[in-house]
Scaffold this active site. Sequence first.
Site, PDB file in Angstrom:
ATOM      1  N   SER A 257     -12.979   4.753  19.203  1.00  0.00           N
ATOM      2  CA  SER A 257     -13.533   5.103  20.514  1.00  0.00           C
ATOM      3  C   SER A 257     -12.502   5.834  21.351  1.00  0.00           C
ATOM      4  CB  SER A 257     -13.985   3.829  21.244  1.00  0.00           C
ATOM      5  OG  SER A 257     -14.720   4.152  22.404  1.00  0.00           O
TER       6      SER A 257
ATOM      7  N   SER B 299     -17.371   7.097  21.862  1.00  0.00           N
ATOM      8  CA  SER B 299     -16.453   7.445  22.946  1.00  0.00           C
ATOM      9  C   SER B 299     -17.177   7.401  24.271  1.00  0.00           C
ATOM     10  CB  SER B 299     -15.871   8.848  22.733  1.00  0.00           C
ATOM     11  OG  SER B 299     -15.075   8.896  21.559  1.00  0.00           O
TER      12      SER B 299
ATOM     13  N   ASP C 216     -11.863   6.501  24.930  1.00  0.00           N
ATOM     14  CA  ASP C 216     -12.284   6.058  26.260  1.00  0.00           C
ATOM     15  C   ASP C 216     -11.303   6.609  27.293  1.00  0.00           C
ATOM     16  OD1 ASP C 216     -14.423   4.465  25.203  1.00  0.00           O
ATOM     17  OD2 ASP C 216     -12.907   3.028  24.562  1.00  0.00           O
TER      18      ASP C 216
END
Length: 385
Positions: free
Chosen positions: A302, A264, A304
């Site tokens: 992830s 992340s 983000d």
Amino acid sequence: MRSLLLVGLLAPAMLSAQVRARTVGLAPGIFAPGPFNAITDVAGVRVGHATVSEGDSLRTGVTAIVPHGGDLYRERVPAALHVGNGFGKLLGVTQLRELGEVETPILLTCTLCIWPAGDALAQWMLQKPENASVRSINPIVGETNDGQLNATRWRGGIGRAVVQALESANPGAVAEGSVGAGHGTVMFGWKGGIGTASRVLPASLGGHTVGVLVQGNYGGVLQMAGVPIGPLLGRYAFQRDVAPLRPGGAGGPGDAHAERGDGSCMIVIATDAPLLARNLERLGARAIMGLARTGSSASNGSGDYVLAFSTSPRVRRNPDAALSTNDELGNDAMSALFQAVTEATEEALYNALLMATPVSSRAGTVRPLPVDSVRTLLRARGIGR
């Protein structure tokens, strides 16, 4: 040095820093940085870290970003969120999106730490004498999962770390690398961490400053200024599943986790440009372009997130005001800011990697990106000296 170490039974010695991106010739883009090349180049913004290291398992921390030195609850700053990939947790997000503002400092920490961190932030705000009658507070806490190095289920010391990070927050140079919320993070199989950078627009384009701070904890195929650093060093996502991209790499299956590009990245943007939530969200979207330039493809796992806010007094919000009057920058003036935030995000992520130092825990040791090797690879392509 604004990084605080919360010492447990055993605490490793603080390790010497590596180098910032510009030292190896990485200076993305065309605009100049501010004097600190940090988010604190935006006047009034302060940053504090508390690094939590205890025994052989706890390797985490808290990083605090304070938008200005006034009464944040009554002088709220316009803010917006852009989500690149939403596999993560962000405390306070629904109210932030609904109202387009933040009323507390912004914290970064580990995944399972966001709830105790949010509680500690709320208590810290509520204990201020001017907030004696406040009955609701919306803490903003972002996270990345530092579970490769950190015993993430054990959340000891986080409340104290929040208070120390907030009360140590200062303007000026920002500690980077394996500090605060970056203590246990990993990037591209190497040690990750906190990074920051800024850009100042020329007077002809408004003269505004954009600052970025990142908590890097993600993977992919690392590239720097277009140079495929990850493949050249033999460490990149999916390398066990494809034919070798480069001979003689200095990585290998035993050196890191099975890199799948997961992880992340939290990105926090500050600007003194007078922007409201709509254009702040547009600004946040461009930070993802800087993230992509480093080799991230925002994998399934992830998280983000980009949180952007404006410190301009011309757009601050008073919750008691019946009528809000703002002088917001026009849409046509946004393009230079888009360029600036893309550049600053890319450089901040390079700083997070290059400034990281080794961190060990019961799970093993994650070492930083080898600076000398990076310098050699960049010089071979005419980058740096």
